[in-house]
Design a protein around this motif. Sequence first.
Motif, PDB file in Angstrom:
ATOM      1  N   GLU A   1       0.694  -1.524   0.035  1.00  0.00           N
ATOM      2  CA  GLU A   1       0.253   0.227   0.143  1.00  0.00           C
ATOM      3  C   GLU A   1       0.414   1.079  -0.040  1.00  0.00           C
ATOM      4  OE1 GLU A   1      -4.024  -1.544   1.938  1.00  0.00           O
ATOM      5  OE2 GLU A   1      -2.650  -1.324   3.726  1.00  0.00           O
ATOM      6  N   ASP A   2       1.382   1.744   1.158  1.00  0.00           N
ATOM      7  CA  ASP A   2       1.975   3.607   1.349  1.00  0.00           C
ATOM      8  C   ASP A   2       3.205   2.867   0.908  1.00  0.00           C
ATOM      9  OD1 ASP A   2       3.255   5.601   1.141  1.00  0.00           O
ATOM     10  OD2 ASP A   2       2.520   5.261   3.798  1.00  0.00           O
ATOM     11  N   THR A   3       4.491   2.563   0.157  1.00  0.00           N
ATOM     12  CA  THR A   3       5.163   2.168   0.232  1.00  0.00           C
ATOM     13  C   THR A   3       6.306   2.445  -1.402  1.00  0.00           C
ATOM     14  OG1 THR A   3       6.450  -0.205  -0.955  1.00  0.00           O
ATOM     15  CG2 THR A   3       4.602   0.214  -1.957  1.00  0.00           C
ATOM     16  N   THR A   4       7.578   2.452  -1.235  1.00  0.00           N
ATOM     17  CA  THR A   4       8.222   2.677  -2.690  1.00  0.00           C
ATOM     18  C   THR A   4       8.177   1.821  -3.199  1.00  0.00           C
ATOM     19  OG1 THR A   4       9.643   1.950  -1.470  1.00  0.00           O
ATOM     20  CG2 THR A   4       9.403   4.022  -0.802  1.00  0.00           C
ATOM     21  N   SER A   5       8.817   2.763  -4.893  1.00  0.00           N
ATOM     22  CA  SER A   5       8.983   1.669  -5.472  1.00  0.00           C
ATOM     23  C   SER A   5      10.317   0.507  -5.613  1.00  0.00           C
ATOM     24  CB  SER A   5       9.786   2.585  -7.265  1.00  0.00           C
ATOM     25  OG  SER A   5      10.595   3.282  -6.977  1.00  0.00           O
ATOM     26  N   GLU A   6      11.675   1.180  -5.146  1.00  0.00           N
ATOM     27  CA  GLU A   6      12.561   0.608  -4.358  1.00  0.00           C
ATOM     28  C   GLU A   6      11.994  -0.688  -3.929  1.00  0.00           C
ATOM     29  OE1 GLU A   6      14.609   4.510  -5.192  1.00  0.00           O
ATOM     30  OE2 GLU A   6      12.372   3.632  -3.973  1.00  0.00           O
ATOM     31  N   ALA A   7      10.783  -0.547  -2.609  1.00  0.00           N
ATOM     32  CA  ALA A   7      10.224  -1.237  -1.999  1.00  0.00           C
ATOM     33  C   ALA A   7       9.882  -2.866  -2.975  1.00  0.00           C
ATOM     34  CB  ALA A   7       9.791  -0.628  -0.649  1.00  0.00           C
ATOM     35  N   LEU A   8       9.211  -2.038  -3.732  1.00  0.00           N
ATOM     36  CA  LEU A   8       8.328  -2.982  -4.495  1.00  0.00           C
ATOM     37  C   LEU A   8       9.380  -3.502  -5.359  1.00  0.00           C
ATOM     38  CD1 LEU A   8       5.233  -3.653  -5.181  1.00  0.00           C
ATOM     39  CD2 LEU A   8       5.526  -2.298  -6.956  1.00  0.00           C
ATOM     40  N   LEU A   9      10.125  -3.442  -6.127  1.00  0.00           N
ATOM     41  CA  LEU A   9      10.785  -4.154  -6.862  1.00  0.00           C
ATOM     42  C   LEU A   9      11.147  -4.926  -6.005  1.00  0.00           C
ATOM     43  CD1 LEU A   9      11.777  -1.450  -9.186  1.00  0.00           C
ATOM     44  CD2 LEU A   9      10.413  -2.742 -10.549  1.00  0.00           C
ATOM     45  N   ASP A  10      12.256  -4.443  -4.761  1.00  0.00           N
ATOM     46  CA  ASP A  10      13.188  -5.497  -4.370  1.00  0.00           C
ATOM     47  C   ASP A  10      12.240  -6.521  -3.502  1.00  0.00           C
ATOM     48  OD1 ASP A  10      14.897  -4.307  -4.313  1.00  0.00           O
ATOM     49  OD2 ASP A  10      14.847  -2.820  -2.177  1.00  0.00           O
ATOM     50  N   GLY A  11      10.730  -6.933  -3.136  1.00  0.00           N
ATOM     51  CA  GLY A  11       9.804  -7.299  -2.530  1.00  0.00           C
ATOM     52  C   GLY A  11       9.503  -8.520  -3.772  1.00  0.00           C
ATOM     53  N   LEU A  12       9.169  -7.914  -4.658  1.00  0.00           N
ATOM     54  CA  LEU A  12       8.909  -9.087  -6.068  1.00  0.00           C
ATOM     55  C   LEU A  12      10.052  -9.622  -6.768  1.00  0.00           C
ATOM     56  CD1 LEU A  12       7.401  -6.344  -7.991  1.00  0.00           C
ATOM     57  CD2 LEU A  12       6.286  -8.735  -7.868  1.00  0.00           C
ATOM     58  N   LYS A  13      10.986  -8.935  -6.032  1.00  0.00           N
ATOM     59  CA  LYS A  13      12.732 -10.111  -6.329  1.00  0.00           C
ATOM     60  C   LYS A  13      13.016 -11.026  -5.338  1.00  0.00           C
ATOM     61  CE  LYS A  13      17.665  -9.434  -6.712  1.00  0.00           C
ATOM     62  NZ  LYS A  13      18.443  -9.404  -5.074  1.00  0.00           N
ATOM     63  N   ASN A  14      12.874 -10.634  -3.861  1.00  0.00           N
ATOM     64  CA  ASN A  14      13.196 -11.190  -3.292  1.00  0.00           C
ATOM     65  C   ASN A  14      12.347 -12.569  -1.725  1.00  0.00           C
ATOM     66  OD1 ASN A  14      16.078 -10.465  -3.010  1.00  0.00           O
ATOM     67  ND2 ASN A  14      15.420  -8.320  -2.485  1.00  0.00           N
ATOM     68  N   ASP A  15      10.685 -11.900  -2.749  1.00  0.00           N
ATOM     69  CA  ASP A  15       9.732 -12.260  -1.724  1.00  0.00           C
ATOM     70  C   ASP A  15       8.742 -12.773  -3.020  1.00  0.00           C
ATOM     71  OD1 ASP A  15      10.954 -11.525   0.898  1.00  0.00           O
ATOM     72  OD2 ASP A  15      10.181  -9.924   0.698  1.00  0.00           O
ATOM     73  N   LEU A  16       7.653 -12.617  -2.255  1.00  0.00           N
ATOM     74  CA  LEU A  16       6.227 -13.558  -3.540  1.00  0.00           C
ATOM     75  C   LEU A  16       6.786 -12.977  -4.963  1.00  0.00           C
ATOM     76  CD1 LEU A  16       3.741 -14.232  -1.125  1.00  0.00           C
ATOM     77  CD2 LEU A  16       5.351 -15.849  -2.362  1.00  0.00           C
ATOM     78  N   PRO A  17       6.013 -13.503  -6.064  1.00  0.00           N
ATOM     79  CA  PRO A  17       6.261 -12.637  -6.954  1.00  0.00           C
ATOM     80  C   PRO A  17       5.258 -12.085  -7.746  1.00  0.00           C
ATOM     81  CG  PRO A  17       6.527 -14.835  -7.645  1.00  0.00           C
ATOM     82  CD  PRO A  17       6.288 -14.718  -5.982  1.00  0.00           C
ATOM     83  N   ASN A  18       3.897 -12.453  -6.737  1.00  0.00           N
ATOM     84  CA  ASN A  18       2.432 -11.981  -7.512  1.00  0.00           C
ATOM     85  C   ASN A  18       2.158 -10.932  -6.017  1.00  0.00           C
ATOM     86  OD1 ASN A  18       2.735 -14.763  -9.155  1.00  0.00           O
ATOM     87  ND2 ASN A  18       3.225 -15.474  -7.234  1.00  0.00           N
ATOM     88  N   VAL A  19       1.590  -9.613  -6.502  1.00  0.00           N
ATOM     89  CA  VAL A  19       1.258  -9.208  -5.287  1.00  0.00           C
ATOM     90  C   VAL A  19       0.548  -8.077  -5.904  1.00  0.00           C
ATOM     91  CG1 VAL A  19       4.010  -8.744  -4.671  1.00  0.00           C
ATOM     92  CG2 VAL A  19       2.867  -7.329  -6.217  1.00  0.00           C
ATOM     93  N   PHE A  20      -0.122  -6.809  -5.254  1.00  0.00           N
ATOM     94  CA  PHE A  20      -1.128  -6.361  -5.052  1.00  0.00           C
ATOM     95  C   PHE A  20      -0.767  -5.087  -4.622  1.00  0.00           C
ATOM     96  CE2 PHE A  20      -4.489  -3.850  -2.842  1.00  0.00           C
ATOM     97  CZ  PHE A  20      -5.396  -3.390  -4.360  1.00  0.00           C
ATOM     98  N   PHE A  21      -0.800  -3.933  -5.416  1.00  0.00           N
ATOM     99  CA  PHE A  21      -0.546  -2.745  -5.212  1.00  0.00           C
ATOM    100  C   PHE A  21      -1.981  -2.058  -5.384  1.00  0.00           C
ATOM    101  CE2 PHE A  21       0.815   1.579  -6.772  1.00  0.00           C
ATOM    102  CZ  PHE A  21       1.459   2.071  -5.693  1.00  0.00           C
ATOM    103  N   GLY A  22      -2.038  -1.269  -4.211  1.00  0.00           N
ATOM    104  CA  GLY A  22      -3.412  -0.253  -4.297  1.00  0.00           C
ATOM    105  C   GLY A  22      -3.480   0.076  -2.796  1.00  0.00           C
ATOM    106  N   THR A  23      -4.872   0.787  -3.056  1.00  0.00           N
ATOM    107  CA  THR A  23      -4.843   1.784  -2.055  1.00  0.00           C
ATOM    108  C   THR A  23      -6.232   2.318  -1.803  1.00  0.00           C
ATOM    109  OG1 THR A  23      -4.712   2.155   0.052  1.00  0.00           O
ATOM    110  CG2 THR A  23      -3.457   3.732  -1.729  1.00  0.00           C
ATOM    111  N   SER A  24      -7.050   1.720  -0.789  1.00  0.00           N
ATOM    112  CA  SER A  24      -8.651   3.127  -1.241  1.00  0.00           C
ATOM    113  C   SER A  24      -8.255   4.342  -0.352  1.00  0.00           C
ATOM    114  CB  SER A  24      -9.107   2.410  -0.046  1.00  0.00           C
ATOM    115  OG  SER A  24      -9.264   2.668   1.353  1.00  0.00           O
ATOM    116  N   GLU A  25      -7.371   4.448  -0.188  1.00  0.00           N
ATOM    117  CA  GLU A  25      -7.009   6.477   0.477  1.00  0.00           C
ATOM    118  C   GLU A  25      -5.770   6.415  -1.102  1.00  0.00           C
ATOM    119  OE1 GLU A  25      -8.540   8.106   2.023  1.00  0.00           O
ATOM    120  OE2 GLU A  25      -9.329   6.314   3.509  1.00  0.00           O
ATOM    121  N   GLY A  26      -6.052   6.964  -2.562  1.00  0.00           N
ATOM    122  CA  GLY A  26      -5.238   7.208  -3.940  1.00  0.00           C
ATOM    123  C   GLY A  26      -4.559   8.572  -3.388  1.00  0.00           C
TER     124      GLY A  26
END
Length: 480
Positions: free
Chosen positions: A166-191
């Motif tokens: 949700e409240d994340t940076t592009s670096e954290a998202l990309l690192d998560g896709l690399k090191n953790d799960l490769p299938n994720v959701f990005f978004g929030t009800s507080e756009g």
Amino acid sequence: MNSYYYQKLFPISYGYVPSLTVAPKMEKAFEEARELLQAPDGMILACQLTSMATAMQGVFNVEIPTLKIAPVSLMVMTIAQSGERKSTVDNLFMGEIKSIEKEQEAVYQKSLKEYNIQMDIHKEKKAKLKKAITLDNAENEQTIQQLVALSEQEPTKPRAPRVIYEDTTSEALLDGLKNDLPNVFFGTSEGDLIFKSRIMSNAANFNPMWSGDDMTVNRKTSPSFKLIDIRLSMHIMVQPDTLQNFLNKSNVNVRDNGFLSRMLVCAPPSTCGFRQSYGYQYSREGIEEFNCRIRQLLEQSFRLVDYRHRTKVVFSSAAEKIWWNIYNDIETKMAPGGMYECAKDHASKVPENIARVAALTHCFEHPDDFEISVESLWLAVELLSYFSRDFMRVFCPPPKYVLDAYALNDWLKPFIDSGITQIRKNYILQFGPSCIRKKADLQAALDYLKQSYPMEEIIIGKTRVIDFFYHQPPNDAHTS
């Protein structure tokens, strides 16, 4: 006008969520959520589809009739004012995914402790072997080989079960896709959190994620890496003013870079002021069944070891023929004067989004059937028509002839519903909506409606008549 009958045409939506009868699990949960929350229909539907895509993108791919193998991931944007219950609807359908994420976190923490112990032992063994190496030791070569073998036995760090960003940076998202799960959701009800963050300055990074393409991430201060076979679904729920401010101030044209064109856009009418509560205890059976299916699919995704072996969903031969008809019709609508003349970027992505939604709805409802039926495809077609209408309203405000066509369609509907198949053109000029009382305005509106419906202008005697079902024998005629 029954769009099922004329399957060669991409239907024009007039702002109503299509019937979900062919998807009973979705329909029951949708109806219960509507009664329970009285939130906008489109918002409920958008949250359902987002939850489905998030749970299913790790399990399925869809083979589009072009033979492209595509993800079933979706990127969705809901535009609604404060007070429309965005967070409540979001939690209703994403809450199960959050619960599973928490459950898996406990398992992960246990695995992480075991990994850390194994890693300490591994490091001690490595250090002991290194100490055994000396300049005059004849057994150095053997020790080096032992070190090489030990390196190959290094414990594998477990992946953190992080699905939702949700409240994340592009670096954290990309690192998560690399090191953790490769299938994720990005978004929030507080756009506003997303649109005011730095991550949107790199909005084009989401395009290859949507496409499922491999992606090289270059870093200045750390090693670069490559993301392979990743999946990302997105749902940004945002207030209209926040979105407009972002579009006005952004240094990045999110329309030109393809980010917006991939999105299913929902901008439903407000229900504020029309919601009434009487303390009824509404059923949640359908919502619970929907979320149970979400849990089943997401747990199946967690169990996969190699995501390159996702199940491939294909089209039935009959559904494939219809998809090609829709594909070609959308192409013609991009021509000069067509409804997508000024939205070619959006229109070019609609056929693929149709295939993705068809795969999602079909496999959600039919767990052991991986061949998309005509019924599932046509539901996806009508859903994409609904979302496409809102995309065009928000990002490509329609010209006068399109608005006139909407008004004319609403005026004609009672005649058609009563069984009348023909009506005199002069009668429309005399008694139709005031906006099309001029011949040129009426003609432009009719020409637009003809793009999606089989109506034609014919001459009977000396009278010009609009035939609503030109290819069918007339049952009645209006001669007023």
